[in-house]
Design a protein around this motif. Sequence first.
Motif, PDB file in Angstrom:
ATOM      1  N   VAL A  94     -41.332 -32.357 -11.399  1.00  0.00           N
ATOM      2  CA  VAL A  94     -42.218 -32.512 -10.247  1.00  0.00           C
ATOM      3  C   VAL A  94     -42.290 -31.216  -9.445  1.00  0.00           C
ATOM      4  CG1 VAL A  94     -42.322 -33.591  -7.955  1.00  0.00           C
ATOM      5  CG2 VAL A  94     -42.100 -35.012  -9.990  1.00  0.00           C
ATOM      6  N   GLY A  95     -41.162 -30.529  -9.337  1.00  0.00           N
ATOM      7  CA  GLY A  95     -41.155 -29.251  -8.626  1.00  0.00           C
ATOM      8  C   GLY A  95     -42.058 -28.235  -9.286  1.00  0.00           C
ATOM      9  N   TYR A  96     -42.075 -28.229 -10.605  1.00  0.00           N
ATOM     10  CA  TYR A  96     -42.974 -27.341 -11.341  1.00  0.00           C
ATOM     11  C   TYR A  96     -44.427 -27.781 -11.187  1.00  0.00           C
ATOM     12  CZ  TYR A  96     -39.376 -24.616 -13.779  1.00  0.00           C
ATOM     13  OH  TYR A  96     -38.351 -23.761 -14.076  1.00  0.00           O
ATOM     14  N   ALA A  97     -44.653 -29.091 -11.241  1.00  0.00           N
ATOM     15  CA  ALA A  97     -46.023 -29.606 -11.137  1.00  0.00           C
ATOM     16  C   ALA A  97     -46.637 -29.295  -9.782  1.00  0.00           C
ATOM     17  CB  ALA A  97     -46.024 -31.120 -11.386  1.00  0.00           C
ATOM     18  N   ALA A  98     -45.806 -29.203  -8.750  1.00  0.00           N
ATOM     19  CA  ALA A  98     -46.307 -28.926  -7.403  1.00  0.00           C
ATOM     20  C   ALA A  98     -46.639 -27.456  -7.194  1.00  0.00           C
ATOM     21  CB  ALA A  98     -45.280 -29.375  -6.367  1.00  0.00           C
ATOM     22  N   ARG A  99     -46.144 -26.601  -8.065  1.00  0.00           N
ATOM     23  CA  ARG A  99     -46.327 -25.167  -7.853  1.00  0.00           C
ATOM     24  C   ARG A  99     -47.791 -24.707  -7.866  1.00  0.00           C
ATOM     25  NH1 ARG A  99     -41.445 -22.702 -11.473  1.00  0.00           N
ATOM     26  NH2 ARG A  99     -42.700 -20.798 -11.333  1.00  0.00           N
ATOM     27  N   PRO A 100     -48.678 -25.287  -8.706  1.00  0.00           N
ATOM     28  CA  PRO A 100     -50.091 -24.877  -8.609  1.00  0.00           C
ATOM     29  C   PRO A 100     -50.709 -25.201  -7.253  1.00  0.00           C
ATOM     30  CG  PRO A 100     -49.672 -25.962 -10.707  1.00  0.00           C
ATOM     31  CD  PRO A 100     -48.442 -26.151  -9.876  1.00  0.00           C
ATOM     32  N   ILE A 129     -36.652 -41.364  -3.753  1.00  0.00           N
ATOM     33  CA  ILE A 129     -37.993 -41.092  -3.213  1.00  0.00           C
ATOM     34  C   ILE A 129     -37.954 -39.857  -2.315  1.00  0.00           C
ATOM     35  CG2 ILE A 129     -39.772 -41.942  -1.637  1.00  0.00           C
ATOM     36  CD1 ILE A 129     -39.202 -44.760  -2.735  1.00  0.00           C
ATOM     37  N   LEU A 130     -36.960 -39.797  -1.426  1.00  0.00           N
ATOM     38  CA  LEU A 130     -36.823 -38.629  -0.549  1.00  0.00           C
ATOM     39  C   LEU A 130     -36.521 -37.368  -1.348  1.00  0.00           C
ATOM     40  CD1 LEU A 130     -34.766 -40.142   2.425  1.00  0.00           C
ATOM     41  CD2 LEU A 130     -37.190 -39.506   2.409  1.00  0.00           C
ATOM     42  N   LEU A 131     -35.717 -37.503  -2.396  1.00  0.00           N
ATOM     43  CA  LEU A 131     -35.396 -36.358  -3.236  1.00  0.00           C
ATOM     44  C   LEU A 131     -36.657 -35.803  -3.901  1.00  0.00           C
ATOM     45  CD1 LEU A 131     -33.116 -34.585  -4.440  1.00  0.00           C
ATOM     46  CD2 LEU A 131     -32.984 -36.218  -6.326  1.00  0.00           C
ATOM     47  N   VAL A 132     -37.497 -36.691  -4.396  1.00  0.00           N
ATOM     48  CA  VAL A 132     -38.748 -36.262  -5.042  1.00  0.00           C
ATOM     49  C   VAL A 132     -39.668 -35.575  -4.030  1.00  0.00           C
ATOM     50  CG1 VAL A 132     -40.858 -37.074  -6.156  1.00  0.00           C
ATOM     51  CG2 VAL A 132     -38.646 -37.974  -6.880  1.00  0.00           C
ATOM     52  N   LEU A 133     -39.765 -36.127  -2.811  1.00  0.00           N
ATOM     53  CA  LEU A 133     -40.627 -35.527  -1.788  1.00  0.00           C
ATOM     54  C   LEU A 133     -40.163 -34.110  -1.427  1.00  0.00           C
ATOM     55  CD1 LEU A 133     -41.235 -38.545   0.636  1.00  0.00           C
ATOM     56  CD2 LEU A 133     -42.891 -37.464  -0.896  1.00  0.00           C
ATOM     57  N   LEU A 134     -38.860 -33.942  -1.282  1.00  0.00           N
ATOM     58  CA  LEU A 134     -38.334 -32.611  -0.965  1.00  0.00           C
ATOM     59  C   LEU A 134     -38.504 -31.651  -2.130  1.00  0.00           C
ATOM     60  CD1 LEU A 134     -35.114 -33.602   1.019  1.00  0.00           C
ATOM     61  CD2 LEU A 134     -37.210 -32.603   1.934  1.00  0.00           C
ATOM     62  N   ARG A 135     -38.391 -32.178  -3.333  1.00  0.00           N
ATOM     63  CA  ARG A 135     -38.635 -31.337  -4.514  1.00  0.00           C
ATOM     64  C   ARG A 135     -40.090 -30.896  -4.564  1.00  0.00           C
ATOM     65  NH1 ARG A 135     -36.455 -27.626  -7.774  1.00  0.00           N
ATOM     66  NH2 ARG A 135     -37.160 -27.785  -9.917  1.00  0.00           N
ATOM     67  N   LEU A 136     -41.005 -31.768  -4.144  1.00  0.00           N
ATOM     68  CA  LEU A 136     -42.420 -31.396  -4.072  1.00  0.00           C
ATOM     69  C   LEU A 136     -42.626 -30.227  -3.103  1.00  0.00           C
ATOM     70  CD1 LEU A 136     -44.240 -34.859  -4.037  1.00  0.00           C
ATOM     71  CD2 LEU A 136     -44.633 -33.018  -5.682  1.00  0.00           C
ATOM     72  N   ILE A 137     -41.981 -30.298  -1.952  1.00  0.00           N
ATOM     73  CA  ILE A 137     -42.098 -29.214  -0.975  1.00  0.00           C
ATOM     74  C   ILE A 137     -41.531 -27.918  -1.547  1.00  0.00           C
ATOM     75  CG2 ILE A 137     -41.362 -28.404   1.304  1.00  0.00           C
ATOM     76  CD1 ILE A 137     -41.295 -31.352   2.170  1.00  0.00           C
ATOM     77  N   GLN A 138     -40.398 -28.017  -2.244  1.00  0.00           N
ATOM     78  CA  GLN A 138     -39.832 -26.841  -2.906  1.00  0.00           C
ATOM     79  C   GLN A 138     -40.842 -26.213  -3.854  1.00  0.00           C
ATOM     80  OE1 GLN A 138     -36.156 -27.755  -4.978  1.00  0.00           O
ATOM     81  NE2 GLN A 138     -34.986 -26.760  -3.369  1.00  0.00           N
ATOM     82  N   GLY A 139     -41.456 -27.045  -4.679  1.00  0.00           N
ATOM     83  CA  GLY A 139     -42.410 -26.545  -5.670  1.00  0.00           C
ATOM     84  C   GLY A 139     -43.619 -25.899  -5.031  1.00  0.00           C
ATOM     85  N   ILE A 140     -44.139 -26.519  -3.971  1.00  0.00           N
ATOM     86  CA  ILE A 140     -45.300 -25.960  -3.270  1.00  0.00           C
ATOM     87  C   ILE A 140     -44.961 -24.589  -2.684  1.00  0.00           C
ATOM     88  CG2 ILE A 140     -46.773 -26.252  -1.238  1.00  0.00           C
ATOM     89  CD1 ILE A 140     -46.700 -29.287  -1.813  1.00  0.00           C
TER      90      ILE A 140
END
Length: 432
Positions: A57-63, A111-122
Amino acid sequence: MKKKKGRVLFASLSGSVIEWYDFYLYGTATGLVFSTLFFPNENPAIGLLLAFATFGVGYAARPIGSIIFGHYGDRIGRKAALMLTLVGMGGSSFLIGLLPTYEAVGLIAPILLVLLRLIQGIALGGEWGGAVLLATEYAPKGLRGLYGSVPQLGVPLGLVAGSFSLTIISFLTTEAQFMAWGWRIPFLFSAVLIVLALWIRSGIDETPAFQEQKESGEIVNVPIVETFRNNGRNVFHVIGLKLGDGFFNVFLMSFILVYATSYLGYGNERALTALTIGCATMIITIPLIGYLSDFIGRKVIYMTGLALMFILAIPYFTLVGNGETWLFVMQAVMLGVLWGAIFSTQGTLFSELFPANVRYTGLSVGYQLAAAIVGFGPMLWTTMAESYGPSPLVFGGFMMVFLTLSFVLSIFVPDTRKISTYESKMDQTAGM
């Protein structure tokens, strides 16, 4: 001017180190901690698969981050965008260190872990391209390859720092203490590192290339639209060029910990040592090859690295299972030398394909779209390993397919040492 450029390089490197420290700290903790504390399951393979899904998910958020920060970087400035990426990355890492586990709050924890990982990726989606441009747009003529390799050092340095911090904590605590609270310390330490990086970056000026665009009124309104309108082919070039080494990179720097411990029978310390050896080798390789690329060209080095990785793909997977000495040697060769050589040229090579007014966006979007694809490699490899075991033919063949794609595309990329978008307006500033 030399002192000024030295600070710019340090700002580019320091922020890059911290961003990758945060990103790979998560990757190291995925197999060691998160699969147990946030995704418990009676079948360990399923828990691991779910944990690596959040890694992906962190990689997917990077674009997404590449579009957002590319827009700001091409319209407002490289420096402003890079300050924001640091806050996003460091803040999310700090909060991960405070998260309750699945046992404490149930589904809210993953769920919170995934959300924070999304922010990391962005945040990381905007960091890499900006750090590269901070270095290359200040580079003297004839040394752009060397300057562009400096922020690339953030990857091995950040990974070593992340994995080393977890190793030290695990050494100083019992297994129960490590799983209870010890793993949180490196994440909480991110707050200190981010404050330091923000202070360093606040003291630098905007790059000459962006200042020139701003003074001439050539800032575009919507960089992502302009990028695909006039430079779409180069975006897809970057994606294809990155896939081959990208899949191998994610394996060598992340999945190797699971592959070596879960499927080859190595202990965590041996796997981490092999990873550290590869990264330490890369720290030497990257600036040397970056400097060499200014004399023989980025394209020659890139194609040679891809070809050698292709030849050694199956031998790598064969030999790493034959004893820890081979594991150490092959990590040094594949990660430290071959991938390090490719990666040292990537930032400069890719940035030289785009004009200054969309350079942040074009460079970032192409690179991060490829990263989004390769980021789900661990999920694929977990499934492959469960079905076929640590098969050299299966894993080596997988890598060879994408290395072939990148090699073929690299044939059609110009030798950017001789033909580059930088020279059109930067000749007078390059020699400053």
